[in-house]
Scaffold this active site. Structure first.
Site, mmCIF file in Angstrom:
data_model
loop_
_atom_site.group_PDB
_atom_site.id
_atom_site.type_symbol
_atom_site.label_atom_id
_atom_site.label_comp_id
_atom_site.label_asym_id
_atom_site.label_seq_id
_atom_site.Cartn_x
_atom_site.Cartn_y
_atom_site.Cartn_z
ATOM 1 N N PHE A 229 0.926 2.237 2.957
ATOM 2 C CA PHE A 229 2.093 1.356 2.855
ATOM 3 C C PHE A 229 1.972 0.441 1.651
ATOM 4 O O PHE A 229 0.907 0.296 1.050
ATOM 5 C CB PHE A 229 2.237 0.505 4.130
ATOM 6 C CG PHE A 229 1.113 -0.467 4.377
ATOM 7 C CD1 PHE A 229 0.928 -1.592 3.577
ATOM 8 C CD2 PHE A 229 0.226 -0.275 5.427
ATOM 9 C CE1 PHE A 229 -0.097 -2.495 3.801
ATOM 10 C CE2 PHE A 229 -0.819 -1.161 5.666
ATOM 11 C CZ PHE A 229 -0.967 -2.284 4.848
ATOM 12 N N LEU A 230 3.078 -0.170 1.329
ATOM 13 C CA LEU A 230 3.104 -1.306 0.417
ATOM 14 C C LEU A 230 3.817 -2.412 1.182
ATOM 15 O O LEU A 230 4.916 -2.198 1.696
ATOM 16 C CB LEU A 230 3.848 -0.943 -0.866
ATOM 17 C CG LEU A 230 3.862 -2.008 -1.975
ATOM 18 C CD1 LEU A 230 3.990 -1.344 -3.344
ATOM 19 C CD2 LEU A 230 4.981 -3.013 -1.795
ATOM 20 N N HIS A 428 -12.249 -1.553 8.877
ATOM 21 C CA HIS A 428 -11.273 -1.275 7.817
ATOM 22 C C HIS A 428 -9.832 -1.472 8.253
ATOM 23 O O HIS A 428 -8.914 -1.376 7.443
ATOM 24 C CB HIS A 428 -11.455 0.138 7.276
ATOM 25 C CG HIS A 428 -10.701 1.191 8.021
ATOM 26 N ND1 HIS A 428 -10.813 1.395 9.378
ATOM 27 C CD2 HIS A 428 -9.792 2.103 7.596
ATOM 28 C CE1 HIS A 428 -10.031 2.388 9.750
ATOM 29 N NE2 HIS A 428 -9.390 2.842 8.691
ATOM 30 N N LYS A 504 7.098 2.362 3.529
ATOM 31 C CA LYS A 504 6.237 3.421 4.089
ATOM 32 C C LYS A 504 6.683 4.793 3.617
ATOM 33 O O LYS A 504 7.868 5.028 3.427
ATOM 34 C CB LYS A 504 6.282 3.394 5.614
ATOM 35 C CG LYS A 504 5.603 2.193 6.199
ATOM 36 C CD LYS A 504 5.168 2.425 7.621
ATOM 37 C CE LYS A 504 3.992 3.337 7.727
ATOM 38 N NZ LYS A 504 2.724 2.698 7.364
#
Length: 505
Positions: A229-230, A428, A504
């Site tokens: 994603f961003l 993570h 996404k």
DNA sequence: ATGTTC
């Protein structure tokens, strides 16, 4: 797979009905060491060379199943494994090794295994700061999210805006984000604020096959799919004001987090070398309990060929995230009519989640160079470590932990106990509790998008099924996962980030 | 994760 393994797997399946309480067989497989540490004794499965060790709270115990425990145990059977076959609190079933696994191997006696890295070589996360506030961004979030979605190609098989030629691809394999910056996709400071300064040395493009090159060329500068994603996020809480100041974080500040990896290139590198290593297992007569643990002696040609190709994949991923960050800057520059400096769009840090590295650690009281496999685990070096960039060294390495879609992400700092407990590694992410297929059939992507919109989170995705696959409820709560590593002193919380706009694939 | 199940 051994008969014993099959029996236990069957047992776990029959118990799966009683979900909320922890199954008896899971409890029976673990010895509690302390509040957040559970060991799998070597008596569990024949052939275990060291115990397994899961860093986990009691609260998260119900997220673990027996198949995951047995994957951790299986890894402990590999030659030359040191200390423990470890797992982080976000652990779940993976290919051979669990996702959330950490395993270090002696360079002479030990092995290197692609399963310990994963198919998405150097899947990782970077966080870019801005000096915009939540108030500057929220009114425009739909426009910004839409612009980013159009600027940054996403989705399975997505193609980039430019095609690198063969020479450029080779440069990317060798020099990672340093190559990207030198090619005009960034500023000099970017590589300083990156794990391994944005590229690992020792990559050998000759070990990358034609197919991996073919897949890698058109996908440069693309986000991919799945959990990638961003996100536009804002800082909503500071836990550690001193560390936050050193990292340049403050409440209300808007930042951009980019989570992606090496796309088809890394996937193909892994696939190709798994074939070679399947042969190597026979050639070197390595006794492995699961075919997915294919590996070779660390110093063998087969293992080194994989390692040199893996480095190329890792460097590709760093360059990929660099290019995506560059385009993100362009979108913000165009929208606000200011340049990168005026907008304070500096890279805070970039971490790899899926990689094997040759590092110096202390084993049995002695300094030793080892191959650390981190698969779904983040390097978390503490204050004073020479690998931490100078300007962060007094604080510790930034550790970036993305939440699942719509849930908080965290910035931590490498903790004082990471070197002694976990080969300098932390968790993570949140960690899945439901498989992709099940999520897709159980969830409605459109309903989830609407629910997130009600929470003030704009989601723009390639297709609704991706939203269903990544629904917040199919993940463990990211805050509970992060609290485990925080309490252990593996990595300590610095800031919490809340998403407002999500792109996404 | 992935030109989505070799």
């Amino acid at each position: 797979m051994t008969q014993q393994y099959e029996n236990q797997k069957g047992k776990s399946d029959s118990n799966r009905e009683s979900t909320d309480s922890v199954p008896e067989d899971v409890m029976g497989a673990l010895n509690r060491v302390n509040e957040n540490t559970w060991d799998i004794p070597t008596s569990r499965l024949r052939g275990m060379r060291v115990p397994g060790r899961i860093f986990l709270s009691e609260k998260l115990l119900s997220s673990i199943d027996l198949a995951t425990i047995d994957q951790i145990a299986n890894v402990s059977m590999l030659p030359g494994i040191l200390d423990y076959s470890m797992a982080m609190p976000d652990v779940h079933l993976g290919y051979g090794f669990t996702i959330g696994g950490v395993a270090a191997f002696d360079p002479q006696e030990g092995v290197i295994s692609p399963g310990g890295v994963g198919f998405d070589i150097n899947c990782g996360v970077r966080l870019m700061k801005t000096n915009l506030t939540r108030e500057d961004v929220v009114p425009h979030i739909k426009t910004l999210t839409e612009s980013l979605f159009h600027k940054i190609p996403s989705g399975v098989g997505s193609k980039g805006q430019f095609r690198v030629n063969d020479t450029q691809l080779t440069d990317a394999f060798l020099h990672g984000s340093e190559w990207a910056v030198e090619s005009g996709y960034g500023i000099e400071d970017d590589t300083k604020n990156c794990e391994s300064a944005g590229f690992m040395k020792g990559g050998n493009p000759e070990k990358v096959g034609v197919k991996a090159r073919q897949r890698g060329r058109p996908q440069f500068g693309t986000l991919g799919s799945g959990n990638h994603f961003l996100e536009i996020q804002y800082v909503d809480k500071i836990y550690d004001p001193v560390a936050a100041a050193a990292y340049g974080l403050y409440e209300g500040q808007v930042n951009v987090m980019i989570h992606c990896g090496s796309r088809g290139a890394g996937h193909q590198i892994c696939t190709d070398h798994l074939q070679n290593l399947n042969e190597a297992v026979k050639k070197y007569k390595i006794d492995i309990p699961d075919k997915q643990l294919a590996c070779a002696p660390a110093e063998s040609k087969e293992a080194q060929d994989y390692y040199e190709a893996m480095i190329c994949g890792a460097n590709y991923a760093w360059a990929n995230r660099q290019v995506i960050m560059h385009w993100t800057r362009e979108v913000f520059e165009n929208f606000y009519g200011k340049d990168v400096d005026e907008l304070g769009m500096k890279l805070l840090y970039d971490v790899a989640h899926n990689v094997a590295k040759y590092e110096t650690h202390t084993v049995d009281g002695k300094k030793k160079d080892v191959y650390v496999h981190r698969k779904g685990a983040t390097r978390a070096f503490p204050a004073g470590h020479p690998e931490v960039p100078q300007h962060y060294r007094d604080v510790g390495q930034p550790v970036l932990i993305p939440g699942s879609m719509g849930t908080p992400s965290f910035v931590l700092k490498g903790g004082p106990r990471s070197m002694e407990l976990s080969f300098g590694s932390a968790c993570h992410g949140a960690g899945r509790v439901m498989g992709r297929g099940q999520a897709k059939s159980n969830m409605s992507g459109e309903a989830i998008r609407e629910e997130l919109a009600r929470q003030g989170i704009t989601v723009r995705a390639d297709k609704p099924s991706v939203i269903a696959e990544e629904a917040p409820s199919v993940y463990k709560p990211s805050d509970e996962v992060v609290d485990v590593v925080d309490q252990l002193g593996i990595a300590n919380k610095v800031a919490r980030l809340i998403p407002i706009g999500v792109i996404k694939g």
